[in-house]
Design an enzyme around this catalytic site. Sequence first.
Site, PDB file in Angstrom:
ATOM      1  N   ASP A 283       0.741  -1.204   0.001  1.00 26.89           N
ATOM      2  CA  ASP A 283       0.780  -0.366  -0.262  1.00 26.89           C
ATOM      3  C   ASP A 283       1.136   0.457  -0.004  1.00 26.89           C
ATOM      4  OD1 ASP A 283      -2.410   0.779  -0.024  1.00 26.89           O
ATOM      5  OD2 ASP A 283      -2.544   1.151   1.951  1.00 26.89           O
TER       6      ASP A 283
ATOM      7  N   PHE B 284       4.248   4.226 -13.414  1.00 28.98           N
ATOM      8  CA  PHE B 284       3.285   4.491 -13.361  1.00 28.98           C
ATOM      9  C   PHE B 284       2.171   5.493 -11.824  1.00 28.98           C
ATOM     10  CE2 PHE B 284       4.350   1.332 -10.424  1.00 28.98           C
ATOM     11  CZ  PHE B 284       3.517   1.500  -8.855  1.00 28.98           C
ATOM     12  N   GLY B 285       1.176   5.513 -12.082  1.00 24.11           N
ATOM     13  CA  GLY B 285       0.134   6.369 -11.163  1.00 24.11           C
ATOM     14  C   GLY B 285       0.958   7.920 -11.207  1.00 24.11           C
TER      15      GLY B 285
ATOM     16  N   ASP C  97       4.388   9.248 -10.597  1.00 24.71           N
ATOM     17  CA  ASP C  97       5.525   9.445 -11.292  1.00 24.71           C
ATOM     18  C   ASP C  97       6.076  10.481 -12.386  1.00 24.71           C
ATOM     19  OD1 ASP C  97       6.809   6.638 -10.084  1.00 24.71           O
ATOM     20  OD2 ASP C  97       6.283   5.343 -11.877  1.00 24.71           O
TER      21      ASP C  97
ATOM     22  N   ARG D 247       8.776   1.758  -2.661  1.00 19.22           N
ATOM     23  CA  ARG D 247       8.794   0.568  -2.640  1.00 19.22           C
ATOM     24  C   ARG D 247      10.343   0.445  -2.585  1.00 19.22           C
ATOM     25  NH1 ARG D 247       5.904   1.071  -6.709  1.00 19.22           N
ATOM     26  NH2 ARG D 247       4.330   0.768  -5.196  1.00 19.22           N
TER      27      ARG D 247
HETATM   28  P1  IMP Z   1      -1.846   1.827  -4.133  1.00 23.94           P
HETATM   29  O1  IMP Z   1      -0.807   1.451  -3.024  1.00 23.94           O
HETATM   30  O2  IMP Z   1      -2.215   0.673  -5.300  1.00 23.94           O
HETATM   31  O3  IMP Z   1      -3.272   2.085  -3.002  1.00 23.94           O
HETATM   32  O4  IMP Z   1      -2.135   2.921  -4.868  1.00 23.94           O
HETATM   33  C1  IMP Z   1      -2.214   4.468  -4.404  1.00 23.94           C
HETATM   34  C2  IMP Z   1      -1.814   5.144  -5.190  1.00 23.94           C
HETATM   35  O5  IMP Z   1      -0.534   5.808  -5.654  1.00 23.94           O
HETATM   36  C3  IMP Z   1      -2.130   4.498  -7.033  1.00 23.94           C
HETATM   37  O6  IMP Z   1      -2.732   6.196  -7.137  1.00 23.94           O
HETATM   38  C4  IMP Z   1      -1.339   4.540  -7.584  1.00 23.94           C
HETATM   39  O7  IMP Z   1      -1.479   4.977  -8.714  1.00 23.94           O
HETATM   40  C5  IMP Z   1      -0.216   5.602  -6.428  1.00 23.94           C
HETATM   41  N1  IMP Z   1       1.328   4.682  -6.419  1.00 23.94           N
HETATM   42  C6  IMP Z   1       1.570   3.691  -5.928  1.00 23.94           C
HETATM   43  N2  IMP Z   1       2.751   3.426  -5.870  1.00 23.94           N
HETATM   44  C7  IMP Z   1       3.448   4.033  -6.770  1.00 23.94           C
HETATM   45  C8  IMP Z   1       4.656   4.937  -6.985  1.00 23.94           C
HETATM   46  O8  IMP Z   1       5.478   3.651  -7.268  1.00 23.94           O
HETATM   47  N3  IMP Z   1       4.687   5.761  -8.158  1.00 23.94           N
HETATM   48  C9  IMP Z   1       3.578   6.302  -8.555  1.00 23.94           C
HETATM   49  N4  IMP Z   1       2.532   6.682  -7.905  1.00 23.94           N
HETATM   50  C10 IMP Z   1       2.369   5.280  -6.755  1.00 23.94           C
END
Ligand code: IMP
Length: 205
Positions: free
Chosen positions: A59, A162-163, A165, A189
């Site tokens: 998470d 992703f997300g 980044d 991470r």
């Molecule tokens: P979750 O951990 O999957 O709930 O992610 C929470 C939010 O953070 C989501 O919008 C993901 O896309 C974003 N997110 C999680 N890990 C990363 C990352 O390593 N880089 C960028 N966004 C992230």
Amino acid sequence: MLRYVTTNEGKVREAREYIECEQFEYDYTEIQSSDIGTVAAHGAREAYREAGEPVLVDDAGLFVDALEGFPGPYSSYVEDTLGIERVQRLVAEEETRRAAFRCVLAYCDGEDFAASPDPVDRENRALAAAGDEDESGAGVPVKLFEGTVRGRIVPPRGEGGFGYDPIFEHEGTTMAEMGVDEKNAISHRGRALAKFGEWYHERSE
Ligand code: IMP
């Protein structure tokens, strides 16, 4: 085989640089909590009950200094509703654009663990917070591993990752401009996975 519990393939790609794992596409309940560790611990118990095998829940969240840590535990919802470009524009109006990314890995295999050096969630608080009356698995300990990276929010750059980044810059480079190895070397991470990998490999010897 260890099951990496996520619907996000990007996370699994990064995890495989540290550990052998299989993606377990299980959509665990994301309880409402201001602490992502609590969310991850609850998810790990639920996923372990579902899989019956060792599981690792990941998470993560973006914590913006000027927004008092928002979106934090709501990062996923905010990405889906506002989108990362609006988050970036919101932060651009603030005096500081400093932010942190945090990742908590929650491991559960039904066994007991020593707390040191990383915390073990033994409480029923996650279940209680979710209003889950089901006692099965309530006492199952979950071991937590955390990683943080600090950076700043910038207009989107880069095609990778992703997300968030593309808008998260660390020492002049956005995480979307980095390859997997490069991102892992500095990321929230990567740091959590390095801690977990060391503990897990020692444990399996
Ligand atoms: P979750 O951990 O999957 O709930 O992610 C929470 C939010 O953070 C989501 O919008 C993901 O896309 C974003 N997110 C999680 N890990 C990363 C990352 O390593 N880089 C960028 N966004 C992230």
